[in-house]
Design a protein around this motif. Structure first.
Motif, PDB file in Angstrom:
ATOM      1  N   PHE A  26       0.479  -1.171  -0.005  1.00 32.07           N
ATOM      2  CA  PHE A  26      -0.166  -0.151   0.076  1.00 32.07           C
ATOM      3  C   PHE A  26       0.829   1.143   0.021  1.00 32.07           C
ATOM      4  CE2 PHE A  26      -2.235   3.182   2.327  1.00 32.07           C
ATOM      5  CZ  PHE A  26      -3.197   3.394   1.559  1.00 32.07           C
ATOM      6  N   VAL A  27       2.141   1.105   0.890  1.00 33.76           N
ATOM      7  CA  VAL A  27       2.948   2.352   0.724  1.00 33.76           C
ATOM      8  C   VAL A  27       3.594   2.654  -0.514  1.00 33.76           C
ATOM      9  CG1 VAL A  27       4.854   3.453   1.968  1.00 33.76           C
ATOM     10  CG2 VAL A  27       3.178   2.310   3.467  1.00 33.76           C
ATOM     11  N   ALA A  28       4.142   1.396  -0.901  1.00 31.35           N
ATOM     12  CA  ALA A  28       4.845   1.503  -2.268  1.00 31.35           C
ATOM     13  C   ALA A  28       4.026   2.026  -3.425  1.00 31.35           C
ATOM     14  CB  ALA A  28       5.422   0.061  -2.400  1.00 31.35           C
ATOM     15  N   MET A  29       2.774   1.816  -3.498  1.00 38.75           N
ATOM     16  CA  MET A  29       1.954   2.247  -4.742  1.00 38.75           C
ATOM     17  C   MET A  29       2.154   4.068  -4.996  1.00 38.75           C
ATOM     18  SD  MET A  29      -1.480  -0.102  -5.175  1.00 38.75           S
ATOM     19  CE  MET A  29      -1.991   0.002  -3.344  1.00 38.75           C
ATOM     20  N   PRO A  30       1.750   4.670  -4.016  1.00 33.58           N
ATOM     21  CA  PRO A  30       2.101   5.948  -4.274  1.00 33.58           C
ATOM     22  C   PRO A  30       3.406   6.481  -4.495  1.00 33.58           C
ATOM     23  CG  PRO A  30       1.362   5.629  -2.005  1.00 33.58           C
ATOM     24  CD  PRO A  30       1.425   4.431  -2.524  1.00 33.58           C
ATOM     25  N   LEU A  31       4.334   5.647  -4.102  1.00 27.47           N
ATOM     26  CA  LEU A  31       5.821   6.135  -4.306  1.00 27.47           C
ATOM     27  C   LEU A  31       6.163   5.557  -5.744  1.00 27.47           C
ATOM     28  CD1 LEU A  31       7.388   4.937  -0.812  1.00 27.47           C
ATOM     29  CD2 LEU A  31       7.353   7.229  -1.766  1.00 27.47           C
ATOM     30  N   TRP A  32       5.513   4.504  -5.920  1.00 28.71           N
ATOM     31  CA  TRP A  32       5.615   4.193  -7.660  1.00 28.71           C
ATOM     32  C   TRP A  32       5.118   5.179  -8.321  1.00 28.71           C
ATOM     33  CZ3 TRP A  32       8.002  -0.235 -10.007  1.00 28.71           C
ATOM     34  CH2 TRP A  32       7.570  -0.374 -11.495  1.00 28.71           C
ATOM     35  N   CYS A  33       4.233   5.769  -8.182  1.00 28.74           N
ATOM     36  CA  CYS A  33       3.626   6.660  -9.114  1.00 28.74           C
ATOM     37  C   CYS A  33       4.262   7.855  -9.056  1.00 28.74           C
ATOM     38  CB  CYS A  33       2.054   7.129  -8.577  1.00 28.74           C
ATOM     39  SG  CYS A  33       0.809   5.702  -8.845  1.00 28.74           S
ATOM     40  N   GLU A  34       4.779   8.329  -7.807  1.00 28.91           N
ATOM     41  CA  GLU A  34       5.578   9.785  -7.716  1.00 28.91           C
ATOM     42  C   GLU A  34       6.978   9.227  -8.500  1.00 28.91           C
ATOM     43  OE1 GLU A  34       4.991  12.184  -6.711  1.00 28.91           O
ATOM     44  OE2 GLU A  34       3.633  12.232  -4.672  1.00 28.91           O
ATOM     45  N   LEU A  35       7.533   8.237  -8.443  1.00 34.60           N
ATOM     46  CA  LEU A  35       8.699   7.971  -9.355  1.00 34.60           C
ATOM     47  C   LEU A  35       8.547   8.127 -10.772  1.00 34.60           C
ATOM     48  CD1 LEU A  35      11.520   6.615  -9.635  1.00 34.60           C
ATOM     49  CD2 LEU A  35      10.315   4.458  -9.657  1.00 34.60           C
ATOM     50  N   PHE A  36       7.561   7.684 -11.161  1.00 31.54           N
ATOM     51  CA  PHE A  36       7.322   7.813 -12.800  1.00 31.54           C
ATOM     52  C   PHE A  36       6.967   9.143 -13.073  1.00 31.54           C
ATOM     53  CE2 PHE A  36       7.560   3.211 -12.623  1.00 31.54           C
ATOM     54  CZ  PHE A  36       8.330   3.021 -13.633  1.00 31.54           C
ATOM     55  N   LEU A  37       6.148  10.085 -12.445  1.00 34.02           N
ATOM     56  CA  LEU A  37       5.768  11.249 -12.429  1.00 34.02           C
ATOM     57  C   LEU A  37       7.045  12.111 -12.556  1.00 34.02           C
ATOM     58  CD1 LEU A  37       3.979  13.970 -12.713  1.00 34.02           C
ATOM     59  CD2 LEU A  37       3.763  13.442 -10.058  1.00 34.02           C
ATOM     60  N   VAL A  51      17.726  16.294  -3.311  1.00 30.54           N
ATOM     61  CA  VAL A  51      17.571  16.086  -2.065  1.00 30.54           C
ATOM     62  C   VAL A  51      15.964  15.815  -1.883  1.00 30.54           C
ATOM     63  CG1 VAL A  51      16.991  18.400  -1.414  1.00 30.54           C
ATOM     64  CG2 VAL A  51      18.017  16.537   0.372  1.00 30.54           C
ATOM     65  N   GLY A  52      15.139  16.239  -3.007  1.00 28.54           N
ATOM     66  CA  GLY A  52      13.651  15.797  -2.718  1.00 28.54           C
ATOM     67  C   GLY A  52      13.403  14.215  -2.821  1.00 28.54           C
ATOM     68  N   ILE A  53      14.086  13.377  -3.285  1.00 31.18           N
ATOM     69  CA  ILE A  53      14.106  11.990  -3.347  1.00 31.18           C
ATOM     70  C   ILE A  53      13.780  11.442  -1.903  1.00 31.18           C
ATOM     71  CG2 ILE A  53      14.685   9.811  -3.942  1.00 31.18           C
ATOM     72  CD1 ILE A  53      15.569  10.903  -6.608  1.00 31.18           C
ATOM     73  N   PRO A  54      14.597  11.722  -1.145  1.00 27.82           N
ATOM     74  CA  PRO A  54      14.623  10.863   0.308  1.00 27.82           C
ATOM     75  C   PRO A  54      13.343  11.759   1.025  1.00 27.82           C
ATOM     76  CG  PRO A  54      16.550  12.423   0.210  1.00 27.82           C
ATOM     77  CD  PRO A  54      16.164  11.965  -1.320  1.00 27.82           C
ATOM     78  N   LEU A  55      13.295  12.986   0.893  1.00 28.27           N
ATOM     79  CA  LEU A  55      12.092  13.669   1.552  1.00 28.27           C
ATOM     80  C   LEU A  55      10.858  13.233   1.043  1.00 28.27           C
ATOM     81  CD1 LEU A  55      13.554  17.614   1.412  1.00 28.27           C
ATOM     82  CD2 LEU A  55      13.571  16.023   3.288  1.00 28.27           C
ATOM     83  N   THR A  56      10.654  12.819  -0.177  1.00 28.34           N
ATOM     84  CA  THR A  56       9.389  12.429  -0.683  1.00 28.34           C
ATOM     85  C   THR A  56       9.098  11.277  -0.124  1.00 28.34           C
ATOM     86  OG1 THR A  56       9.565  13.764  -2.857  1.00 28.34           O
ATOM     87  CG2 THR A  56       8.371  11.690  -2.776  1.00 28.34           C
ATOM     88  N   VAL A  57      10.127  10.210  -0.223  1.00 23.87           N
ATOM     89  CA  VAL A  57       9.937   8.860   0.384  1.00 23.87           C
ATOM     90  C   VAL A  57       9.590   8.910   1.829  1.00 23.87           C
ATOM     91  CG1 VAL A  57      11.089   6.827   0.779  1.00 23.87           C
ATOM     92  CG2 VAL A  57      11.501   7.796  -1.225  1.00 23.87           C
ATOM     93  N   LEU A  58      10.400   9.586   2.663  1.00 17.86           N
ATOM     94  CA  LEU A  58      10.148   9.725   4.132  1.00 17.86           C
ATOM     95  C   LEU A  58       8.561  10.219   4.527  1.00 17.86           C
ATOM     96  CD1 LEU A  58      13.485  10.967   5.286  1.00 17.86           C
ATOM     97  CD2 LEU A  58      12.334   8.846   5.775  1.00 17.86           C
ATOM     98  N   LEU A  59       8.276  11.169   3.759  1.00 17.92           N
ATOM     99  CA  LEU A  59       6.926  11.942   3.970  1.00 17.92           C
ATOM    100  C   LEU A  59       5.625  11.047   3.597  1.00 17.92           C
ATOM    101  CD1 LEU A  59       5.790  14.302   5.443  1.00 17.92           C
ATOM    102  CD2 LEU A  59       5.944  15.459   3.087  1.00 17.92           C
ATOM    103  N   THR A  60       5.939  10.663   2.313  1.00 20.16           N
ATOM    104  CA  THR A  60       4.830   9.690   1.701  1.00 20.16           C
ATOM    105  C   THR A  60       4.705   8.463   2.341  1.00 20.16           C
ATOM    106  OG1 THR A  60       5.495  10.535  -0.465  1.00 20.16           O
ATOM    107  CG2 THR A  60       4.047   8.537  -0.496  1.00 20.16           C
ATOM    108  N   ALA A  61       5.785   7.908   2.954  1.00 22.38           N
ATOM    109  CA  ALA A  61       5.791   6.356   3.484  1.00 22.38           C
ATOM    110  C   ALA A  61       5.204   6.941   5.081  1.00 22.38           C
ATOM    111  CB  ALA A  61       7.198   5.905   4.088  1.00 22.38           C
TER     112      ALA A  61
END
Length: 286
Positions: A26-37, A51-61
């Motif tokens: 469930f957590v990986a699905m939005p991260l997957w969408c963010e990756l391809f966006l 630096v936005g990559i780790p910030l996005t991963v932490l906040l989204t997770a």
């Protein structure tokens, strides 16, 4: 029978337990969408690795882990419906942002929603052309959601509601939040830095690059509901020009094979005329 099943599941390794890997999915699905966006909108001006990559991963997770932890208090059928609605909406947001950025070279904000609704009829052919141009990214973004709809229900059946599982997931999400804020605090501060973008203003392009489209939408909603710096948003069109059908057609090459040049309508030449007043000087003399 149910008790024996629960006891057997409890003996599994942590990473094999349905509640754990289903939450990870469930957590990986939005991260997957963010990756391809992010991949579809990357360029020399907006590099992929920041630096936005780790910030996005932490906040989204942290956020989606919190959603999943709270859902563990619900019965399986209600939990599946709630989680499916959440991840379906998030997938749709990322897909819309993928196409929107391709057309306007900026991400969508609620501030421009009215103008976009007024102009969507004029931009329909442009929209469909750019959907086709981004079709590969769109299919990759929606694929995990389709798999969730097909297999998620049967995989969720063994996951029973439980306060302990819910509490453990919420605590883990809060821990990720703390790590995010620690990273945010140690980064430089100033205009358009992650700290400034998270607490003070909404500039949609750098916000999406630092926190992802879903977290930027959350910040946008916060500013719309409670006020703040959303009035300073300048990215994103707020008054889209009308476009006729003839304007949206692709230019056709000329017979010589050269690209057609844009022509401006000729302005009529100015013709000077004598400015003569019809006065009777004889009568005036009298």
């Amino acid at each position: 029978m149910a008790q024996s099943t629960e006891k057997s599941v409890a003996k599994w390794p942590l990473w094999k337990r349905p509640a754990v890997w289903l939450g990870a999915w469930f957590v990986a699905m939005p991260l997957w969408c963010e990756l391809f966006l992010r991949l579809s909108s990357s360029s020399a001006k907006q590099p992929f690795f920041t630096v936005g990559i780790p910030l996005t991963v932490l906040l989204t997770a942290a956020i989606f882990g919190l959603f999943y932890g709270l859902s563990l208090l619900l019965p399986a059928k209600w939990r599946y419906g709630v989680l499916t609605a959440i991840v379906g909406f998030c997938t749709l947001v990322c897909m819309v942002q993928t196409v929107y950025f391709r057309i306007f070279d900026t991400y969508f904000v609620l501030f421009s929603a009215r103008a976009l609704g007024d102009a969507i009829g004029d931009y329909d052919s442009v929209m469909w052309v750019n959907i086709l141009r981004r079709l590969g990214y769109l299919l990759l973004e929606v694929a995990p959601f389709v798999l969730w709809c097909v297999f998620g229900w049967r995989k969720m059946k063994p996951v029973k509601p439980g306060v302990r599982k819910s509490l453990a997931t919420v605590v883990a999400s809060v821990a990720l939040y703390v790590v995010f804020f620690v990273v945010l605090a140690v980064l430089p501060r100033g205009d358009l830095t992650p700290w400034h973008l998270y607490w003070n203003t909404l500039e949609i392009n750098p916000s999406v690059r630092n926190f992802g489209a879903l977290n930027s939408l959350r910040l946008d909603v916060k500013y719309q509901l409670f006020g703040g710096a959303v009035e300073n948003v300048t990215d994103g069109p707020t008054d889209l020009p009308a476009m006729s059908k003839s304007d949206k057609s692709e230019p056709t090459p000329t017979a010589t094979g050269t690209e057609p040049t844009a022509t401006t309508p000729a302005t009529p030449a100015f013709v000077a005329k004598d400015q003569v007043m019809n006065l009777d000087f004889a009568a005036l003399a009298k």
